[in-house]
Enzyme design. Sequence first.
Site, PDB file in Angstrom:
ATOM      1  N   HIS A  21       0.826  -1.206   0.000  1.00 43.83           N
ATOM      2  CA  HIS A  21       0.000   0.000   0.000  1.00 43.83           C
ATOM      3  C   HIS A  21       0.861   1.256   0.000  1.00 43.83           C
ATOM      4  O   HIS A  21       0.558   2.217  -0.710  1.00 43.83           O
ATOM      5  CB  HIS A  21      -0.924  -0.002   1.230  1.00 43.83           C
ATOM      6  CG  HIS A  21      -1.965  -1.063   1.198  1.00 43.83           C
ATOM      7  ND1 HIS A  21      -3.279  -0.815   0.906  1.00 43.83           N
ATOM      8  CD2 HIS A  21      -1.880  -2.402   1.401  1.00 43.83           C
ATOM      9  CE1 HIS A  21      -3.972  -1.950   0.941  1.00 43.83           C
ATOM     10  NE2 HIS A  21      -3.138  -2.925   1.242  1.00 43.83           N
ATOM     11  N   ASP A 118      -5.595   6.099   1.594  1.00 41.20           N
ATOM     12  CA  ASP A 118      -5.712   4.710   1.165  1.00 41.20           C
ATOM     13  C   ASP A 118      -7.167   4.269   1.270  1.00 41.20           C
ATOM     14  O   ASP A 118      -7.829   4.505   2.279  1.00 41.20           O
ATOM     15  CB  ASP A 118      -4.833   3.832   2.063  1.00 41.20           C
ATOM     16  CG  ASP A 118      -4.562   2.467   1.466  1.00 41.20           C
ATOM     17  OD1 ASP A 118      -5.524   1.802   1.036  1.00 41.20           O
ATOM     18  OD2 ASP A 118      -3.389   2.055   1.442  1.00 41.20           O
TER      19      ASP A 118
END
Length: 475
Positions: A21, A118
């Site tokens: 990520h 995110d």
Amino acid sequence: MENLRPQPPHVIFLPFPAQGHVKPLLKLAELLSHASFHVTFINSEYIHHRLLPSIDIDAFHSRFPNFRFLSIPDGLPPHQPRALEDLLPSIGSATVAALRQLLVSDNLSRATTCIIADGIMPSSAVTAGEEFGIPVLAFRTFSACCTWTNFHLSKLIEEGEVPFQDKDMDKLVTCIPGLENILRRRDLPSICRVENVGDPILEFFIKEGRAMLRASALILNTFDELEAPMLSKLASFFSKIYTIGPLHALSNVRINGDRSPLASTTGILWKEDQGCITWLDSRPSESVVFVSFGSIVKFTHDQMLEFWHGLVNSGKPFLWVIRPDSIMGGDGSSGQLLMDLQERTKGKGLIVSWAPQEQVLAHRAVGGFLTHGGWNSIMESTQAGVPMICWPAISDQQVNSRFVSEVWRVGLDMKDTCERSIVEKMVRDLMEAKRVEIMKVMGVVAKQAEESVKEGGSSYRNLDTLIQDISSMTT
């Protein structure tokens, strides 16, 4: 009266604290900094202290003078392992409190144009953004097809498809629009394989999915030509979608790669073994199978041995990434097994603890990729034109592997099995029996990926639009 120059946009980045990520969000942050934006990149303290030592920070800041790294707690004690089942319940409340404090104490709220958060944890950013009047854009590091699937988790529960606990795994799931004849139960995200609908991890993803719909836009590391049907479906949820992938390739095009390495190209959690490139140099073209299962997946002793025997029995040389923590077991036997495999692999292949994956996949000697099917790996493999065997373990990987084999047809799906005979057959199929068929399709897809990041390509244009839209927020 003196003309006042408009201030450049300032973007806060908030990645989920895992290598798969952090890396794509860091690539986008570098691209926006390259476009003269001010960037504040907020990692968890755990990631922050592992990332910074891998960066030549002086060279990085000379290249990106308006880029800074900050850190916040993730809610876990410093020395506790960052297992997802522990991290997910703790990170939400810890992040929103820490982000709120940063926005106040560092006076960031007035200077911030937007937050790019995110997509796995947008609720923290959206909550803070709504409180301070800051727009939030969700960056989903998954594929469009898995993002669309995740938006239907509640419907899967309502229809009785979830939970299913390894029963009727080949039953088609027909309640997700556009995927009625594609996904089986075994192809649903791993969070669907739970004992009850109140499972905290399943509830976490449902909650974060709902929060993501409150974001003002969606950013995806994919390209239009690959996922057009799913992108059209997602357009019913988001008025603005920016597809800017393959992001690593777009970064290579937009940022001069001849200068010092970018922070996003370094091993965030593991030190890269550059010696494997020298080893690849000595191998024939398209002869080597690259094997890597990412930064999180773990194996039992038996699984590791089945993979090893399957690879050896295939007769194909292999480059295998085995992290020091890849093998389960804390009694010392895992370390002994790894040393044994390294010794027995000599003359058949090479085992390293971590590899520069983009560089490996671009190497002429690599002819196939045995992967966990994480989205970064699929984007990198697709852009490099390397066909895949997917052995998914967690999260979005089950959906991705199904699309690799049945929709895009650029590889094979080996999910839910780990036997040496199947590993051997899959490797032989990829490298021999089915190679011509797969490579014919892969050539087309790789060309589309390459064209998408060139000037005038879809992803190149979409990044320009993103830059323009964020810039317009400052006026």
